[in-house]
Design an enzyme around this catalytic site. Structure first.
Site, PDB file in Angstrom:
ATOM      1  N   LYS A   1       2.311  -2.861   6.465  1.00  0.00           N
ATOM      2  CA  LYS A   1       2.559  -2.938   5.253  1.00  0.00           C
ATOM      3  C   LYS A   1       4.248  -2.701   5.072  1.00  0.00           C
ATOM      4  O   LYS A   1       4.827  -3.257   4.128  1.00  0.00           O
ATOM      5  CB  LYS A   1       1.880  -2.112   4.283  1.00  0.00           C
ATOM      6  CG  LYS A   1       0.233  -2.490   4.117  1.00  0.00           C
ATOM      7  CD  LYS A   1       0.451  -4.011   3.398  1.00  0.00           C
ATOM      8  CE  LYS A   1      -1.170  -4.217   2.959  1.00  0.00           C
ATOM      9  NZ  LYS A   1      -1.160  -5.317   2.336  1.00  0.00           N
TER      10      LYS A   1
ATOM     11  N   TYR B   1      -2.137   0.143   9.813  1.00  0.00           N
ATOM     12  CA  TYR B   1      -2.125  -0.568   8.762  1.00  0.00           C
ATOM     13  C   TYR B   1      -0.891  -0.383   8.035  1.00  0.00           C
ATOM     14  O   TYR B   1       0.029  -1.265   7.546  1.00  0.00           O
ATOM     15  CB  TYR B   1      -3.459  -0.337   8.044  1.00  0.00           C
ATOM     16  CG  TYR B   1      -3.583  -0.825   6.743  1.00  0.00           C
ATOM     17  CD1 TYR B   1      -3.978  -2.033   6.377  1.00  0.00           C
ATOM     18  CD2 TYR B   1      -3.085   0.271   5.503  1.00  0.00           C
ATOM     19  CE1 TYR B   1      -3.932  -2.356   4.979  1.00  0.00           C
ATOM     20  CE2 TYR B   1      -3.327  -0.188   4.264  1.00  0.00           C
ATOM     21  CZ  TYR B   1      -3.580  -1.588   3.953  1.00  0.00           C
ATOM     22  OH  TYR B   1      -3.830  -1.871   2.580  1.00  0.00           O
TER      23      TYR B   1
ATOM     24  N   SER C   1       0.883  -1.128  -0.089  1.00  0.00           N
ATOM     25  CA  SER C   1       0.063  -0.007   0.042  1.00  0.00           C
ATOM     26  C   SER C   1       0.795   1.440   0.004  1.00  0.00           C
ATOM     27  O   SER C   1       1.914   1.166   0.658  1.00  0.00           O
ATOM     28  CB  SER C   1      -1.107   0.280   1.269  1.00  0.00           C
ATOM     29  OG  SER C   1      -1.551   1.312   1.530  1.00  0.00           O
TER      30      SER C   1
HETATM   31  N1  LIG Z   1      -8.604  -1.772  -1.974  1.00  0.00           N
HETATM   32  C1  LIG Z   1      -7.546  -0.725  -1.826  1.00  0.00           C
HETATM   33  O1  LIG Z   1      -7.824   0.330  -2.093  1.00  0.00           O
HETATM   34  C2  LIG Z   1      -6.145  -1.245  -1.475  1.00  0.00           C
HETATM   35  C3  LIG Z   1      -5.210  -0.079  -1.127  1.00  0.00           C
HETATM   36  C4  LIG Z   1      -3.960  -0.395  -1.053  1.00  0.00           C
HETATM   37  C5  LIG Z   1      -3.580  -1.770  -0.664  1.00  0.00           C
HETATM   38  N2  LIG Z   1      -4.570  -2.776  -0.562  1.00  0.00           N
HETATM   39  C6  LIG Z   1      -4.210  -4.372  -0.605  1.00  0.00           C
HETATM   40  O2  LIG Z   1      -4.845  -4.888  -1.704  1.00  0.00           O
HETATM   41  C7  LIG Z   1      -4.946  -6.392  -1.077  1.00  0.00           C
HETATM   42  C8  LIG Z   1      -6.295  -6.865  -1.036  1.00  0.00           C
HETATM   43  O3  LIG Z   1      -7.214  -5.958  -0.314  1.00  0.00           O
HETATM   44  P1  LIG Z   1      -8.702  -5.855  -0.908  1.00  0.00           P
HETATM   45  O4  LIG Z   1      -8.736  -4.303  -1.120  1.00  0.00           O
HETATM   46  O5  LIG Z   1      -9.009  -6.718  -1.917  1.00  0.00           O
HETATM   47  O6  LIG Z   1      -9.472  -5.977   0.370  1.00  0.00           O
HETATM   48  P2  LIG Z   1     -10.840  -6.981   0.746  1.00  0.00           P
HETATM   49  O7  LIG Z   1     -11.843  -6.726  -0.233  1.00  0.00           O
HETATM   50  O8  LIG Z   1     -11.207  -6.561   2.293  1.00  0.00           O
HETATM   51  O9  LIG Z   1     -10.015  -8.546   0.617  1.00  0.00           O
HETATM   52  C9  LIG Z   1      -9.049  -8.661   1.795  1.00  0.00           C
HETATM   53  C10 LIG Z   1      -8.695 -10.281   1.567  1.00  0.00           C
HETATM   54  O10 LIG Z   1      -7.955 -10.623   2.461  1.00  0.00           O
HETATM   55  C11 LIG Z   1      -8.460 -11.714   3.099  1.00  0.00           C
HETATM   56  N3  LIG Z   1      -8.129 -11.511   4.825  1.00  0.00           N
HETATM   57  C12 LIG Z   1      -8.643 -10.700   5.676  1.00  0.00           C
HETATM   58  N4  LIG Z   1      -8.015 -11.176   6.918  1.00  0.00           N
HETATM   59  C13 LIG Z   1      -7.311 -12.017   6.654  1.00  0.00           C
HETATM   60  C14 LIG Z   1      -6.611 -12.920   7.571  1.00  0.00           C
HETATM   61  N5  LIG Z   1      -6.602 -12.521   8.821  1.00  0.00           N
HETATM   62  N6  LIG Z   1      -5.872 -13.980   7.192  1.00  0.00           N
HETATM   63  C15 LIG Z   1      -6.040 -14.300   5.827  1.00  0.00           C
HETATM   64  N7  LIG Z   1      -6.736 -13.726   4.944  1.00  0.00           N
HETATM   65  C16 LIG Z   1      -7.393 -12.622   5.330  1.00  0.00           C
HETATM   66  C17 LIG Z   1      -9.733 -11.551   2.981  1.00  0.00           C
HETATM   67  O11 LIG Z   1     -10.599 -12.706   3.460  1.00  0.00           O
HETATM   68  P3  LIG Z   1     -11.812 -13.107   4.060  1.00  0.00           P
HETATM   69  O12 LIG Z   1     -13.038 -12.726   3.080  1.00  0.00           O
HETATM   70  O13 LIG Z   1     -11.855 -14.410   4.924  1.00  0.00           O
HETATM   71  O14 LIG Z   1     -12.073 -11.965   5.113  1.00  0.00           O
HETATM   72  C18 LIG Z   1     -10.017 -11.114   1.808  1.00  0.00           C
HETATM   73  O15 LIG Z   1     -10.180 -12.133   0.923  1.00  0.00           O
HETATM   74  C19 LIG Z   1      -4.486  -6.388   0.454  1.00  0.00           C
HETATM   75  O16 LIG Z   1      -3.132  -6.581   0.741  1.00  0.00           O
HETATM   76  C20 LIG Z   1      -4.840  -4.812   0.835  1.00  0.00           C
HETATM   77  O17 LIG Z   1      -3.892  -4.396   1.969  1.00  0.00           O
HETATM   78  C21 LIG Z   1      -5.990  -2.401  -1.123  1.00  0.00           C
END
Ligand SMILES: NC(=O)c1ccc[n+]([C@@H]2O[C@H](COP(=O)([O-])OP(=O)(O)OC[C@H]3O[C@@H](n4cnc5c(N)ncnc54)[C@H](OP(=O)(O)O)[C@@H]3O)[C@@H](O)[C@H]2O)c1
Length: 251
Positions: A152, A148, A129
């Protein structure tokens, strides 16, 4: 055929990665979702690595994508000093962040590395991130998401340490931010959190006047994949932490 292993595919970016990549019939995609009970017993990743090895045989893993993460909401809208009123929750969230986003990925990398070594492409991509970029925090005075962001940043360091050890074996370890992506994270924002969210969005607008709002997940995933195709050890990206553009422009 390219073989992908991707964590956190139940929803969001992980789900879309599997959807897009599996459109290519010349790929084999293994998506990992957490089994909460097994996660608590710390046995699930080991089993997943063994099951994956069974499925792929001696083909190896070409792309290992560490996407799954705990996206904490506790610290998402407030400056760090405001979290002082809830010290127990602060500690619990810090532990969960470190355990999931850092330790979980150390286990993932160690367990899957033998398969990555067998693969042809040998890319390990950790979804990071822009929140973890010190220059961005300092330039924009980004106050929110401190815990958070720290998780990261720690993960980025771990990625660099794995790179330091395995670059010589031809494995690219790299941390890539996806930008700010629409995955429903802001759907249930509480009235008292709106001010913090608006403050953050205002800083984003100042940093990137071209920014038109959250990027649709399909577009974000296309950009992410195009970028990680370009990243290589030879290109100087071993152990690096870059944006979805492959540089330090986070939006
Ligand atoms: N969306 C953004 O704008 C953004 C920005 C910067 C970075 N990111 C990064 O992108 C990646 C994907 O995030 P996303 O935006 O797609 O969010 P998301 O929709 O909340 O998805 C997060 C995923 O991680 C899993 N997860 C959560 N807690 C966990 C745990 N304790 N152990 C194992 N798996 C776990 C969730 O599974 P469950 O369904 O079981 O909870 C889900 O599949 C992450 O690394 C996030 O930090 C996202």
């Amino acid at each position: 055929m390219s073989v992908y292993v991707i964590t956190g595919v139940s929803k969001g970016i992980g789900f879309e990665l599997v959807r897009q990549i599996s459109e290519d019939t010349n790929t084999l995609v293994i998506g990992l979702v957490r089994d909460k009970a097994a996660t608590e017993k710390k046995a699930s990743l080991k089993q997943a690595a063994a099951d994956t090895a069974q499925i792929i045989g001696d083909r190896g893993v070409d792309y290992l994508v560490a996407n799954g993460a705990f996206p904490s909401h506790f610290d998402a809208y407030d400056p760090i000093g405001n979290l002082a009123t809830k010290p127990q929750e602060l500690e619990a969230v810090c532990s969960k962040l470190f355990q999931t986003n850092v330790v979980g990925n150390i286990h993932l990398f160690n367990l899957f590395l033998p398969s990555v070594m067998q693969g042809k492409v040998k890319k390990v991509i950790a979804i990071s991130s822009g929140h973890a970029d010190l220059d961005l925090i300092n330039a924009l005075e980004v106050e929110n998401s401190a815990l958070y962001a720290a998780s990261k940043a720690a993960m980025n360091t771990i990625v660099a340490k794995f790179s330091a050890q395995y670059k010589r074996d031809g494995v690219l370890f790299v941390a890539v931010s996806p930008g700010v992506v629409e995955v429903g994270h802001y759907e249930n924002v509480l009235p008292e959190q709106i001010e913090g969210l608006q403050r953050f969005m205002g800083k984003i607008a100042a940093y990137a006047p071209h920014f038109k709002g959250l990027t649709p997940v399909a577009e974000a995933v296309r950009t992410l994949r195009e970028t990680w195709e370009r990243l290589s050890i030879e290109g100087g990206f071993a152990g690096a932490f870059v944006s979805h553009f492959g540089n330090k422009q986070w939006l």
